[in-house]
Design a protein around this motif. Structure first.
Motif, PDB file in Angstrom:
ATOM      1  N   LYS A  34       0.997  -1.091   0.085  1.00  0.00           N
ATOM      2  CA  LYS A  34      -0.063  -0.066  -0.097  1.00  0.00           C
ATOM      3  C   LYS A  34       0.977   1.094  -0.137  1.00  0.00           C
ATOM      4  O   LYS A  34       0.451   2.220  -0.602  1.00  0.00           O
ATOM      5  CB  LYS A  34      -0.921   0.059   1.316  1.00  0.00           C
ATOM      6  N   ILE A  35       2.113   1.081   0.724  1.00  0.00           N
ATOM      7  CA  ILE A  35       2.932   2.300   0.966  1.00  0.00           C
ATOM      8  C   ILE A  35       3.479   2.564  -0.516  1.00  0.00           C
ATOM      9  O   ILE A  35       3.661   3.731  -1.020  1.00  0.00           O
ATOM     10  CB  ILE A  35       3.989   2.079   1.969  1.00  0.00           C
ATOM     11  N   ARG A  36       3.762   1.432  -1.211  1.00  0.00           N
ATOM     12  CA  ARG A  36       4.482   1.512  -2.435  1.00  0.00           C
ATOM     13  C   ARG A  36       3.648   2.143  -3.544  1.00  0.00           C
ATOM     14  O   ARG A  36       4.125   3.149  -4.337  1.00  0.00           O
ATOM     15  CB  ARG A  36       4.588  -0.065  -3.068  1.00  0.00           C
ATOM     16  N   LYS A  37       2.152   1.801  -3.516  1.00  0.00           N
ATOM     17  CA  LYS A  37       1.379   2.646  -4.277  1.00  0.00           C
ATOM     18  C   LYS A  37       1.374   4.213  -4.224  1.00  0.00           C
ATOM     19  O   LYS A  37       1.332   4.977  -5.248  1.00  0.00           O
ATOM     20  CB  LYS A  37       0.005   2.223  -4.097  1.00  0.00           C
ATOM     21  N   ASN A  52       2.251   8.400  -9.939  1.00  0.00           N
ATOM     22  CA  ASN A  52       2.651   9.716 -10.810  1.00  0.00           C
ATOM     23  C   ASN A  52       1.833  10.840 -10.353  1.00  0.00           C
ATOM     24  O   ASN A  52       2.420  11.862 -10.726  1.00  0.00           O
ATOM     25  CB  ASN A  52       2.165   9.144 -12.129  1.00  0.00           C
ATOM     26  N   LYS A  53       0.829  10.724  -9.748  1.00  0.00           N
ATOM     27  CA  LYS A  53       0.194  12.104  -9.462  1.00  0.00           C
ATOM     28  C   LYS A  53       0.727  12.560  -8.161  1.00  0.00           C
ATOM     29  O   LYS A  53       0.291  13.955  -7.840  1.00  0.00           O
ATOM     30  CB  LYS A  53      -1.451  11.716  -8.723  1.00  0.00           C
ATOM     31  N   ASN A  54       1.598  11.978  -7.253  1.00  0.00           N
ATOM     32  CA  ASN A  54       2.217  12.582  -6.360  1.00  0.00           C
ATOM     33  C   ASN A  54       3.273  13.715  -6.530  1.00  0.00           C
ATOM     34  O   ASN A  54       4.249  13.219  -5.776  1.00  0.00           O
ATOM     35  CB  ASN A  54       2.265  11.544  -5.061  1.00  0.00           C
ATOM     36  N   THR A  55       3.213  14.278  -7.228  1.00  0.00           N
ATOM     37  CA  THR A  55       4.158  15.318  -7.779  1.00  0.00           C
ATOM     38  C   THR A  55       4.729  16.186  -6.612  1.00  0.00           C
ATOM     39  O   THR A  55       6.076  16.723  -6.793  1.00  0.00           O
ATOM     40  CB  THR A  55       3.968  16.081  -8.886  1.00  0.00           C
ATOM     41  N   GLU A  56       4.019  16.552  -5.732  1.00  0.00           N
ATOM     42  CA  GLU A  56       4.462  17.386  -4.494  1.00  0.00           C
ATOM     43  C   GLU A  56       5.173  16.637  -3.335  1.00  0.00           C
ATOM     44  O   GLU A  56       5.671  17.459  -2.569  1.00  0.00           O
ATOM     45  CB  GLU A  56       3.193  18.019  -3.925  1.00  0.00           C
ATOM     46  N   MET A  57       5.463  15.347  -3.467  1.00  0.00           N
ATOM     47  CA  MET A  57       6.086  14.831  -2.530  1.00  0.00           C
ATOM     48  C   MET A  57       7.364  15.166  -2.157  1.00  0.00           C
ATOM     49  O   MET A  57       8.243  15.326  -3.019  1.00  0.00           O
ATOM     50  CB  MET A  57       6.174  13.308  -2.901  1.00  0.00           C
ATOM     51  N   SER A  58       7.679  15.423  -0.834  1.00  0.00           N
ATOM     52  CA  SER A  58       9.011  16.196  -0.581  1.00  0.00           C
ATOM     53  C   SER A  58      10.090  14.994  -0.309  1.00  0.00           C
ATOM     54  O   SER A  58       9.533  14.012  -0.013  1.00  0.00           O
ATOM     55  CB  SER A  58       9.208  16.759   0.724  1.00  0.00           C
ATOM     56  N   PRO A  59      11.312  15.223  -0.545  1.00  0.00           N
ATOM     57  CA  PRO A  59      12.223  13.951  -0.525  1.00  0.00           C
ATOM     58  C   PRO A  59      12.258  13.460   0.897  1.00  0.00           C
ATOM     59  O   PRO A  59      12.325  12.405   1.053  1.00  0.00           O
ATOM     60  CB  PRO A  59      13.661  14.952  -0.648  1.00  0.00           C
ATOM     61  N   VAL A  60      12.028  14.253   2.027  1.00  0.00           N
ATOM     62  CA  VAL A  60      12.026  13.633   3.354  1.00  0.00           C
ATOM     63  C   VAL A  60      10.749  12.549   3.386  1.00  0.00           C
ATOM     64  O   VAL A  60      10.911  11.695   4.051  1.00  0.00           O
ATOM     65  CB  VAL A  60      11.988  14.679   4.384  1.00  0.00           C
ATOM     66  N   THR A  61       9.789  13.154   2.949  1.00  0.00           N
ATOM     67  CA  THR A  61       8.470  12.212   2.887  1.00  0.00           C
ATOM     68  C   THR A  61       8.731  10.821   2.229  1.00  0.00           C
ATOM     69  O   THR A  61       8.459   9.736   2.788  1.00  0.00           O
ATOM     70  CB  THR A  61       7.141  12.821   2.126  1.00  0.00           C
ATOM     71  N   GLU A  62       9.204  11.262   1.166  1.00  0.00           N
ATOM     72  CA  GLU A  62       9.831   9.969   0.169  1.00  0.00           C
ATOM     73  C   GLU A  62      10.716   9.119   0.931  1.00  0.00           C
ATOM     74  O   GLU A  62      10.684   7.659   1.132  1.00  0.00           O
ATOM     75  CB  GLU A  62      10.407  10.303  -0.921  1.00  0.00           C
ATOM     76  N   MET A  63      11.743   9.414   1.707  1.00  0.00           N
ATOM     77  CA  MET A  63      12.668   8.731   2.386  1.00  0.00           C
ATOM     78  C   MET A  63      11.934   7.968   3.635  1.00  0.00           C
ATOM     79  O   MET A  63      12.264   6.799   3.632  1.00  0.00           O
ATOM     80  CB  MET A  63      13.676   9.508   3.077  1.00  0.00           C
ATOM     81  N   ALA A  70       9.464  -1.804 -21.623  1.00  0.00           N
ATOM     82  CA  ALA A  70       9.096  -2.862 -20.672  1.00  0.00           C
ATOM     83  C   ALA A  70       7.664  -2.620 -20.255  1.00  0.00           C
ATOM     84  O   ALA A  70       6.737  -3.271 -20.368  1.00  0.00           O
ATOM     85  CB  ALA A  70       9.876  -3.285 -19.829  1.00  0.00           C
ATOM     86  N   SER A  71       7.369  -1.316 -20.017  1.00  0.00           N
ATOM     87  CA  SER A  71       6.155  -0.947 -19.016  1.00  0.00           C
ATOM     88  C   SER A  71       5.983   0.456 -19.207  1.00  0.00           C
ATOM     89  O   SER A  71       6.992   1.279 -19.266  1.00  0.00           O
ATOM     90  CB  SER A  71       6.071  -1.675 -17.773  1.00  0.00           C
ATOM     91  N   ILE A  72       4.768   1.071 -18.588  1.00  0.00           N
ATOM     92  CA  ILE A  72       4.667   2.453 -18.425  1.00  0.00           C
ATOM     93  C   ILE A  72       5.434   3.046 -17.016  1.00  0.00           C
ATOM     94  O   ILE A  72       5.392   2.336 -16.130  1.00  0.00           O
ATOM     95  CB  ILE A  72       2.956   2.778 -17.775  1.00  0.00           C
ATOM     96  N   PRO A  73       6.209   3.817 -17.383  1.00  0.00           N
ATOM     97  CA  PRO A  73       6.880   4.533 -16.363  1.00  0.00           C
ATOM     98  C   PRO A  73       6.419   4.886 -14.894  1.00  0.00           C
ATOM     99  O   PRO A  73       5.307   5.530 -15.095  1.00  0.00           O
ATOM    100  CB  PRO A  73       7.863   5.441 -16.811  1.00  0.00           C
ATOM    101  N   ASP A  74       6.849   4.733 -13.736  1.00  0.00           N
ATOM    102  CA  ASP A  74       6.347   5.015 -12.497  1.00  0.00           C
ATOM    103  C   ASP A  74       6.975   6.555 -12.099  1.00  0.00           C
ATOM    104  O   ASP A  74       7.720   7.271 -13.113  1.00  0.00           O
ATOM    105  CB  ASP A  74       6.456   4.124 -11.249  1.00  0.00           C
ATOM    106  N   ARG A  75       6.779   6.954 -10.991  1.00  0.00           N
ATOM    107  CA  ARG A  75       7.191   8.407 -10.708  1.00  0.00           C
ATOM    108  C   ARG A  75       8.563   8.498 -10.711  1.00  0.00           C
ATOM    109  O   ARG A  75       9.121   9.677 -11.128  1.00  0.00           O
ATOM    110  CB  ARG A  75       6.518   8.892  -9.242  1.00  0.00           C
TER     111      ARG A  75
END
Ligand code: TYD
Length: 211
Positions: free
Chosen positions: A49-52, A57-68, A150-155
């Motif tokens: 679920k976290i992976r999704k 691709n819609k989560n363009t505002e995600m900060s690097p710290v959130t991502e980490m 191979a497939s559609i690219p993710d974020r």
């Protein structure tokens, strides 16, 4: 007490990790070793679920710290629910990506620094480190070409080429930092040739481990 081995595969998107992982899985099964294969981010329901959220691709505002922190959260769940108990039972775990991906993608390519990423991930992994890590070394331009076919690219895959070059340089740096653990595998010499170098490292590791 750990009884199973933790083996991880690392590399840029499209570097051929998954193919080598499958070959290694078959090789170890034939040797009678109990194997579990996993992928990161993901591997168990909560982490998938976290992976999704991370790769959307819609989560363009995600900060690097959130991502980490999200990668670390996904990892913490996988470690406590599956990796640690499996290793304790003597099962060998092969994981497609692990903590080195965070060192490289969030620490180096996103610029948060390895020390920060290590601090957070030592908690997430309960200080478990792989026994051996294979870095599939292939030029980022070539890897992306393979990946996009191979497939559609993710974020993350949608990042520009300079990000992927930073990831590549990051892996080279990590290989220099941890030469005992991280082995560089030439990913441009063909599937079988790459696998025979992996096999040499694994045979050597098994000899030392079984003694
Ligand atoms: P995935 O589709 O699993 O890529 P691959 O098949 O190349 O492994 O997507 C995972 C993406 O997440 C990939 O672009 C690398 C990135 N990633 C991080 O940035 N940090 C991490 O800690 C992990 C595990 C992955």
């Amino acid at each position: 007490m750990r009884k199973g081995l933790l083996i991880t595969f690392e590399g840029g998107d499209g570097s051929g990790k998954s193919t080598q992982l499958s070959l290694l899985k078959e090789y170890l099964i034939q040797k009678g070793i109990k194997i579990l294969t996993l992928r990161e981010p993901g591997g168990v329901a909560i982490s998938e679920k976290i992976r999704k959220i991370i790769l959307d691709n819609k989560n363009t505002e995600m900060s690097p710290v959130t991502e980490m922190l999200l990668y670390a959260a996904s990892r913490a769940q996988l470690v406590s629910q599956v990796i640690k108990p499996s290793l304790e039972k003597g099962i060998t775990v092969i994981c497609d990506r692990f903590v080195d991906s965070s060192y490289v993608y969030q620490g180096l390519a996103r610029g948060l620094g390895i020390d920060t990423v290590k601090l957070v991930n030592d908690i997430a992994t309960e200080y478990i480190l792989p026994d051996i890590t294979f870095f599939m070394d292939i030029a980022p331009e070539l890897a992306l070409k393979r990946r996009f076919n191979a497939s559609i690219p993710d974020r993350l895959e949608n990042e520009n080429i300079s990000f992927h070059r930073d990831v590549y340089m990051g892996y080279l740096k990590l290989t220099e930092l941890y030469p005992e653990r991280i082995k560089r595998i030439n990913g441009e010499i063909g599937i079988n040739a790459a696998f025979s170098s992996i096999k040499k490292y694994i045979d050597d590791l098994l000899c030392r481990y079984i003694k």
